[in-house]
Design an enzyme around this catalytic site. Structure first.
Site, PDB file in Angstrom:
ATOM      1  N   LEU A   1      42.500  39.624  49.054  1.00  0.00           N
ATOM      2  CA  LEU A   1      42.738  37.519  48.071  1.00  0.00           C
ATOM      3  C   LEU A   1      42.768  37.871  47.069  1.00  0.00           C
ATOM      4  O   LEU A   1      42.505  38.796  46.353  1.00  0.00           O
ATOM      5  CB  LEU A   1      41.526  37.181  49.133  1.00  0.00           C
ATOM      6  N   ASP A   2      44.038  37.647  46.422  1.00  0.00           N
ATOM      7  CA  ASP A   2      44.132  37.707  45.269  1.00  0.00           C
ATOM      8  C   ASP A   2      43.264  37.126  44.242  1.00  0.00           C
ATOM      9  O   ASP A   2      42.188  35.989  44.684  1.00  0.00           O
ATOM     10  CB  ASP A   2      45.224  36.844  44.847  1.00  0.00           C
ATOM     11  N   LYS A   3      42.663  37.645  42.322  1.00  0.00           N
ATOM     12  CA  LYS A   3      42.138  37.472  42.451  1.00  0.00           C
ATOM     13  C   LYS A   3      41.888  35.138  41.925  1.00  0.00           C
ATOM     14  O   LYS A   3      40.816  34.831  42.099  1.00  0.00           O
ATOM     15  CB  LYS A   3      42.684  37.265  40.331  1.00  0.00           C
ATOM     16  N   ASP A   4      42.337  35.164  42.321  1.00  0.00           N
ATOM     17  CA  ASP A   4      43.329  33.236  42.232  1.00  0.00           C
ATOM     18  C   ASP A   4      43.146  33.049  42.819  1.00  0.00           C
ATOM     19  O   ASP A   4      42.877  30.953  43.065  1.00  0.00           O
ATOM     20  CB  ASP A   4      44.377  32.628  41.124  1.00  0.00           C
ATOM     21  N   THR A   5      43.252  33.156  44.236  1.00  0.00           N
ATOM     22  CA  THR A   5      42.942  32.320  45.235  1.00  0.00           C
ATOM     23  C   THR A   5      41.579  32.758  46.450  1.00  0.00           C
ATOM     24  O   THR A   5      40.902  33.494  45.733  1.00  0.00           O
ATOM     25  CB  THR A   5      44.000  33.444  46.939  1.00  0.00           C
TER      26      THR A   5
END
Length: 284
Positions: free
Chosen positions: A140-144
């Site tokens: 998952l992306d860092k901010d997700t």
């Protein structure tokens, strides 16, 4: 690894390090400053300072050195474990934490937390992903935030990876988007490719690219926002962010893909509002 992109028209003048920090989410601002000072990030082939102001038309070249092999260490970072057995581990990943080590994030990652978890519990983790990505079947992306699956054995890793590559894993997300989405449900079928100008972005405005399918339905409507359930049939980089932006309803807080920063600040959102709600798969 060298990348190059051009500052687009309409971009407001700002410091180079600030501009890059908003576009290179996986590299910290301090790491970007060091790369600029080392001359590895240049504007129009000129070595500059981190405080150099960017302007539309500037060509930014980044030469990020290939990381040296790491001796990863476990770190006592709290994990919210949703499920665990001898084959796999399911976590609720918080936003703001990088999944695996990368330039500017050699420590404090989810992998560091996993290593500590297995070291203290005496458990095992799959080695197929290599020393820098032990057990990781997807990311998952860092901010997700949200559900992340980790394989504990090589056999489980292979079985789960086959399901992801065969598109039999059902992935469900929650997304808060700008504006009022007109239809109760919809589908976006547009190929996704790397943006030829802004290399840190993806785009679905080109005729080329990898096929991508995104379905959404409205869960709740607000005065300025719409709350969506989103399901993806493919797993392209930034897929939901790109496709939802393509229907002119970018994720709240997603400045990379056209979100209104004032609207995000109004409700205290400081990241793209995207949460991985559920994964449906066959247990290996």
């Amino acid at each position: 690894m060298q990348t190059e992109f051009v500052v687009t028209a309409g971009e407001q003048p700002k410091r180079l390090d600030v501009f890059l920090a908003n576009h290179e989410r996986d590299i910290s601002r301090s790491a970007l400053q060091r790369l600029i000072e080392l001359g590895r990030i240049r504007i129009n082939e000129q070595v500059v300072k981190p405080s150099q102001k960017i302007k539309p038309g500037d060509r930014i070249t980044m030469d990020v050195p290939k990381p040296e092999p790491l001796a990863l260490k476990g770190e006592a970072i709290p994990l919210e474990v949703l499920y665990e057995d001898d084959s796999l581990l399911v976590l609720n990943k918080p936003s703001g934490i990088v999944v695996h080590p990368a330039p500017g994030n050699w420590t404090g990652t989810l992998v560091n937390a996993l290593l500590h978890h297995f070291q203290t519990s005496g458990g095992t983790v799959s080695t197929i992903g290599g020393k820098e990505r032990p057990g990781l079947v997807h990311r998952l992306d860092k901010d997700t935030s949200g559900v992340l699956l980790v394989a504990r054995t090589d056999a489980a890793h292979r079985a789960l990876a086959e399901q992801f590559s065969g598109r039999t894993v059902e992935k469900t997300y929650l997304a808060l988007v700008r504006g009022k989405v007109r239809d109760e449900m919809g589908r976006v079928d547009k190929p996704i490719a790397r943006d030829p100008v802004r290399r840190t972005r993806m785009t679905c405005s080109l005729s080329s690219g990898r096929e991508a399918h995104t379905e959404y339905r409205v869960l709740r409507r607000f005065e300025k926002f719409t709350f969506l359930e989103v399901k993806i049939g493919t797993g392209r980089t930034h897929q939901i962010r790109v496709h939802i932006s393509a229907i002119r309803h970018p994720l709240v807080g997603d400045l990379t893909y056209g979100a209104d920063p004032n609207l995000a600040a109004e409700i205290g959102v400081n990241r793209p509002w995207l949460h991985a709600r559920a994964l449906e798969f066959s247990h290996p």
